[in-house]
Design a protein around this motif. Structure first.
Motif, PDB file in Angstrom:
ATOM      1  N   UNK A   1       0.765  -1.370   0.011  1.00  0.00           N
ATOM      2  CA  UNK A   1      -0.007   0.135  -0.043  1.00  0.00           C
ATOM      3  C   UNK A   1       0.892   1.103  -0.011  1.00  0.00           C
ATOM      4  N   UNK A   2       0.259   2.052  -0.650  1.00  0.00           N
ATOM      5  CA  UNK A   2       0.954   3.593  -0.502  1.00  0.00           C
ATOM      6  C   UNK A   2       0.129   4.672   0.385  1.00  0.00           C
ATOM      7  N   UNK A   3       0.898   5.167   1.289  1.00  0.00           N
ATOM      8  CA  UNK A   3       0.068   6.154   2.141  1.00  0.00           C
ATOM      9  C   UNK A   3       0.649   7.667   2.056  1.00  0.00           C
ATOM     10  N   UNK A   4      -0.255   8.713   1.945  1.00  0.00           N
ATOM     11  CA  UNK A   4       0.004  10.219   2.197  1.00  0.00           C
ATOM     12  C   UNK A   4       0.118  10.735   3.644  1.00  0.00           C
ATOM     13  N   UNK A   5       1.014  11.350   3.936  1.00  0.00           N
ATOM     14  CA  UNK A   5       1.063  11.892   5.353  1.00  0.00           C
ATOM     15  C   UNK A   5       1.281  13.327   5.150  1.00  0.00           C
ATOM     16  N   UNK A   6       0.467  14.036   5.740  1.00  0.00           N
ATOM     17  CA  UNK A   6       0.444  15.404   5.554  1.00  0.00           C
ATOM     18  C   UNK A   6       1.485  16.027   6.621  1.00  0.00           C
ATOM     19  N   UNK A   7       2.386  16.640   6.187  1.00  0.00           N
ATOM     20  CA  UNK A   7       3.539  17.222   6.991  1.00  0.00           C
ATOM     21  C   UNK A   7       3.439  18.335   7.697  1.00  0.00           C
ATOM     22  N   UNK A   8       3.551  18.287   8.912  1.00  0.00           N
ATOM     23  CA  UNK A   8       3.412  19.324  10.013  1.00  0.00           C
ATOM     24  C   UNK A   8       4.691  20.166   9.989  1.00  0.00           C
ATOM     25  N   UNK A   9       4.616  21.593   9.883  1.00  0.00           N
ATOM     26  CA  UNK A   9       6.050  22.274   9.722  1.00  0.00           C
ATOM     27  C   UNK A   9       6.864  21.900  10.847  1.00  0.00           C
ATOM     28  N   UNK A  10       6.295  22.052  12.267  1.00  0.00           N
ATOM     29  CA  UNK A  10       7.072  21.668  13.287  1.00  0.00           C
ATOM     30  C   UNK A  10       8.005  20.526  13.323  1.00  0.00           C
ATOM     31  N   UNK A  11       7.425  19.472  12.322  1.00  0.00           N
ATOM     32  CA  UNK A  11       7.889  18.183  12.546  1.00  0.00           C
ATOM     33  C   UNK A  11       9.368  18.021  11.717  1.00  0.00           C
ATOM     34  N   UNK A  12       9.442  18.992  10.772  1.00  0.00           N
ATOM     35  CA  UNK A  12      10.507  19.032   9.696  1.00  0.00           C
ATOM     36  C   UNK A  12      11.222  20.168   9.682  1.00  0.00           C
ATOM     37  N   UNK A  13      11.050  21.223  10.470  1.00  0.00           N
ATOM     38  CA  UNK A  13      11.852  22.438  10.697  1.00  0.00           C
ATOM     39  C   UNK A  13      13.099  22.235  11.367  1.00  0.00           C
ATOM     40  N   UNK A  14      14.098  22.747  11.012  1.00  0.00           N
ATOM     41  CA  UNK A  14      15.284  22.791  11.772  1.00  0.00           C
ATOM     42  C   UNK A  14      15.524  23.255  13.222  1.00  0.00           C
ATOM     43  N   UNK A  15      16.106  22.487  13.905  1.00  0.00           N
ATOM     44  CA  UNK A  15      16.060  22.881  15.315  1.00  0.00           C
ATOM     45  C   UNK A  15      17.260  23.174  15.931  1.00  0.00           C
ATOM     46  N   UNK A  16      17.661  24.047  16.589  1.00  0.00           N
ATOM     47  CA  UNK A  16      19.123  24.582  17.287  1.00  0.00           C
ATOM     48  C   UNK A  16      19.656  23.325  17.973  1.00  0.00           C
ATOM     49  N   UNK A  17      20.710  23.196  17.923  1.00  0.00           N
ATOM     50  CA  UNK A  17      21.517  22.136  18.662  1.00  0.00           C
ATOM     51  C   UNK A  17      21.196  21.864  20.211  1.00  0.00           C
ATOM     52  N   UNK A  18      21.091  20.655  20.659  1.00  0.00           N
ATOM     53  CA  UNK A  18      20.774  20.706  22.207  1.00  0.00           C
ATOM     54  C   UNK A  18      21.992  21.063  23.026  1.00  0.00           C
ATOM     55  N   UNK A  19      21.688  21.831  24.083  1.00  0.00           N
ATOM     56  CA  UNK A  19      22.693  22.000  25.045  1.00  0.00           C
ATOM     57  C   UNK A  19      23.183  20.745  25.751  1.00  0.00           C
ATOM     58  N   UNK A  20      24.522  20.592  25.796  1.00  0.00           N
ATOM     59  CA  UNK A  20      25.036  19.362  26.531  1.00  0.00           C
ATOM     60  C   UNK A  20      25.181  19.741  28.226  1.00  0.00           C
TER      61      UNK A  20
END
Length: 353
Positions: free
Chosen positions: A334-353
């Motif tokens: 089967x093939x599925x279409x997923x509606x992409x949420x901006x917050x799921x793919x937008x770059x994020x700043x590196x995590x602080x260690x």
């Protein structure tokens, strides 16, 4: 690489609730590809068919528009840059072209063994085919003989192209990198994969600025490579202080290791997806080295993925990938279409260690 937030904490994995494309393939899906100019997508399958659909971004649905056949299983599919033609290659050793406007199909390529990969080479109006006969061939669709044939060190397993850079992954972990503008015959680099096991997929990526300006000045700066051992390598062509090549583990659960079957880069943000034999897909940011979003298993392997031209739709295929050999009841296709949420793919700043 431990700096990635890897899958494993199931509480952070969201169950995908996505739209299933109707009238799908009856056998495993080998490729899913979106048109670069419209929300049409094509699906190649082991049932010897290539199907073309139109996605409706408003309703999140899809409708079948065309279908054509090969004589044997179809192993790959791609689009022309203007979205008027679909290309496909298969186990019948043939490459075919389907014209969207005229609805006509014709053979444009031939190899001595199955064609595993196919791409359109922009700026040259040529179609590239990669085969298990250990050759790459460039085709002018008006001629029955190749413009150019290039010998590979081994069988072609995966390739990707971001003008003018071509990266080819072969059997025995060989990787060949070409600049098609300078010399498509001779690789700029001949490497061995940084991953210790068989190559399953390759996807080239642009510099982050190349995405943000709408690909107007495309600069291909590296590639991502996935293996059967649940590992992805991020490889830069030129090493700099701010960006160095690395690899990381993914698609692993407890002691189970799954193949990485597909890697797709987001056309706007340059983040990327991985999908594997474990039936999960994840979104990642290579620059901040973290997982952005994880989704739980859909119940069978995911064999191919693709984003549409503006990155609002993510298509993926549920199919058996032979990762467990011959089994009596493989999962349905089967093939599925997923509606992409901006917050799921937008770059994020590196995590602080």
């Amino acid at each position: 690489m431990s700096s990635y937030n890897r899958p494993g904490a199931s509480a952070s994995n969201e169950a995908p609730k996505d739209y299933e494309v109707p009238h799908g393939p009856s056998d495993s899906v080998s490729g899913v590809a979106f048109s670069p100019v419209a929300d049409f997508f094509t699906v190649s399958s082991w049932d010897s068919c290539v199907r073309i659909y139109e996605a409706n971004t408003t309703t999140g649905t899809a409708i079948g528009k065309a279908l054509y056949n090969h004589d044997k299983p179809v192993l790959c599919c791609a689009w022309s840059k203007d979205g008027t033609k679909v290309f496909s290659g298969g186990a019948d050793n043939a490459g075919r072209c389907f014209d969207i406007t005229s609805q006509q199909v014709g053979q444009i390529a031939v190899h001595d063994q199955p064609i595993k990969c196919i791409r359109y080479i922009e700026n040259h109006n040529l179609v590239l085919t990669g085969s298990w006969d250990k050759t790459l061939k460039y085709w002018d669709m008006r001629s029955s003989t190749p413009v150019l044939s290039v010998n590979l060190p081994e069988r072609c397993y995966a390739l990707d192209f971001s003008y003018p850079v071509l990266v080819v992954g072969c059997a025995e972990r060989h990787v060949q990198i070409y600049d098609v503008n300078k010399d498509p015959r001779t690789p700029v680099k001949s490497l061995i994969s940084p991953l210790k096991w068989q190559t399953r997929c390759i996807s080239t990526f642009l510099s982050r600025s190349g995405y943000s300006i709408g690909n107007a000045e495309r600069e291909c700066t590296g590639y991502a490579i996935g293996s059967i051992e649940g590992r992805v390598g991020i490889q830069y062509f030129e090493e700099k202080d701010s960006q160095s090549s690395f690899s990381f583990k993914c698609h692993r659960e407890n002691n189970h290791v799954h193949a990485v079957n597909a890697i797709s880069f987001h056309p706007t943000y340059g983040t990327f997806s991985t999908a594997g034999s474990d039936g999960t897909f994840n979104f990642w940011d290579k620059d901040s080295k973290q997982r952005l979003k994880g989704f739980s298993s859909i119940g069978g392997p995911i064999t191919s993925t693709t984003f549409n031209s503006n990155g609002t739709i993510f298509a993926y295929a549920l199919s058996y990938d032979w990762s467990k050999g011959l089994i009596t009841q493989p999962p349905r296709s089967a093939v599925f279409l997923h509606a992409v949420k901006d917050e799921d793919v937008k770059p994020k700043p590196p995590k602080k260690r």
